[in-house]
Motif scaffolding. Sequence first.
Motif, PDB file in Angstrom:
ATOM      1  N   ASP A  58       0.863  -1.188   0.000  1.00  0.00           N
ATOM      2  CA  ASP A  58       0.000   0.000   0.000  1.00  0.00           C
ATOM      3  C   ASP A  58       0.897   1.235   0.000  1.00  0.00           C
ATOM      4  OD1 ASP A  58      -1.714   2.104   0.548  1.00  0.00           O
ATOM      5  OD2 ASP A  58      -2.921   0.978   1.979  1.00  0.00           O
ATOM      6  N   SER A  59       0.772   2.075  -1.007  1.00  0.00           N
ATOM      7  CA  SER A  59       1.656   3.240  -1.136  1.00  0.00           C
ATOM      8  C   SER A  59       1.511   4.232   0.012  1.00  0.00           C
ATOM      9  CB  SER A  59       1.385   3.948  -2.463  1.00  0.00           C
ATOM     10  OG  SER A  59       0.037   4.383  -2.528  1.00  0.00           O
ATOM     11  N   SER A  60       0.432   4.141   0.790  1.00  0.00           N
ATOM     12  CA  SER A  60       0.214   5.071   1.902  1.00  0.00           C
ATOM     13  C   SER A  60       0.752   4.529   3.230  1.00  0.00           C
ATOM     14  CB  SER A  60      -1.281   5.365   2.047  1.00  0.00           C
ATOM     15  OG  SER A  60      -1.997   4.186   2.413  1.00  0.00           O
ATOM     16  N   CYS A  61       1.389   3.341   3.200  1.00  0.00           N
ATOM     17  CA  CYS A  61       1.789   2.694   4.452  1.00  0.00           C
ATOM     18  C   CYS A  61       3.302   2.538   4.607  1.00  0.00           C
ATOM     19  CB  CYS A  61       1.135   1.318   4.556  1.00  0.00           C
ATOM     20  SG  CYS A  61      -0.647   1.364   4.758  1.00  0.00           S
ATOM     21  N   ASN A 241       6.822  -1.210   4.515  1.00  0.00           N
ATOM     22  CA  ASN A 241       5.421  -1.079   4.142  1.00  0.00           C
ATOM     23  C   ASN A 241       4.590  -1.922   5.103  1.00  0.00           C
ATOM     24  OD1 ASN A 241       2.866  -1.813   2.279  1.00  0.00           O
ATOM     25  ND2 ASN A 241       3.811   0.082   1.595  1.00  0.00           N
TER      26      ASN A 241
END
Length: 423
Positions: A58-61, A241
């Motif tokens: 997940d690119s937000s994690c 991540n």
Amino acid sequence: MLNCEKRPMLLFGKYILIVIVAVLMLCVLSYISVPVYDFQSGRSFCGDSVYNPYAGADSSCWRKANFHAHQKEKPQCDYTVEQMLEAYRSNGYDIMSISDHQCLNTEHADRPGFIPTYEHGYGINGYHQLVMGAERVTWRDFPLMLTQSQMQYMLHWLRPQAEALVLNHPGKTRIIDLAVYGWLRGYDLLEINPERGRERSEQYWDTALSAGIYSTLIGDDDAHNIRNRSSWFQRCFTMVNTPSLRPGDIMKSLKKGAAYAVYVPHDVNNRPDPHGDLPRMERISMQGDTIRIRVDRPASAIRFIGQNGTLLAEESGAEAVYAFRKNDAYARAEAHFDDGTILFFNPFVRTADGNRPVNVFVPVVNYPLTVLCHLLWFALLAGLAALMLYLSGVCRGSLYYRWNPSVAPVRTKPDRRETTAGS
């Protein structure tokens, strides 16, 4: 009669010999219980599928982490635990561990992103392990590693005590050949830090990967002084991540390989805001047999490295693509930037089912050779014990009297004239 001026030197020599023999006895005692293993020859990864360690990331994690730093090594570590954690937190770190030598810090175990960890190992070889998620410290170690069976035994001993086991700074080990890393099994992660050692840590990683031993990376600064950026404070870190800061999630992501390491060169680390504008990875993925990497700015070189450390391909720019070939056992990537910053990525490897390769504890004990080896160690220990008794004066031989002439028996020589007359 012994010259009085020589007596102190002889006594000093005697004590030095006793100390040397005592140290040798301790070494031999530590070796006696070690089995001799049969190591299987390494075999490169193979299969019709490719394992992608970044699948589902997940690119937000992405979280910034450091797992290897010291607080108790005096006089360098003249700061408290709170000051140390704050120094990392103020520079954007979400995950921090204190990994002192043979000392486990559990006071902050309830702090988000804190994993109880310690650095194991005190032998002169510098063969150290990071024991993550440990509940206690073990003091079992060898003053001097002589064989790869001893190195393997140490991993076997620590394995049940760690939720994740790391080989620390492999380039700093002494009297240990690079090829040994193509045999060792039983660890999860290998520490990447390009300058910490005589040889670059990536060489050890490639040696293991080329032998079919899968491990993922961890990047740490191994800081011994948080006040000195000219040293190693924040020179290397890991981007993980993970969906949360729970230790279980963090270690699961590390072992899966959903992480990359960032190396910060000396000049960059001495800037007023050294981590304020570092390169970062925007996307890494695999579509079919093609690996795609995109970073947030043009790189001077994005390199794909494979079996035996061979350079597979190299591109410049912000994006690079590599098509996994049938004869590729694995491919890992490095992104190099003009200021010296390097991003290291986990390897994509061939497998039969596309899942993470499982490293079974392959080395098995060779019992006949182990018994023979134990008998030889016992014989050597008995010889050293006899020598110790002899030197300490329990067995009063000629050497004892030479060092202690005051208690030597007096020997009288017969009068030659009396002997002649008697005959």
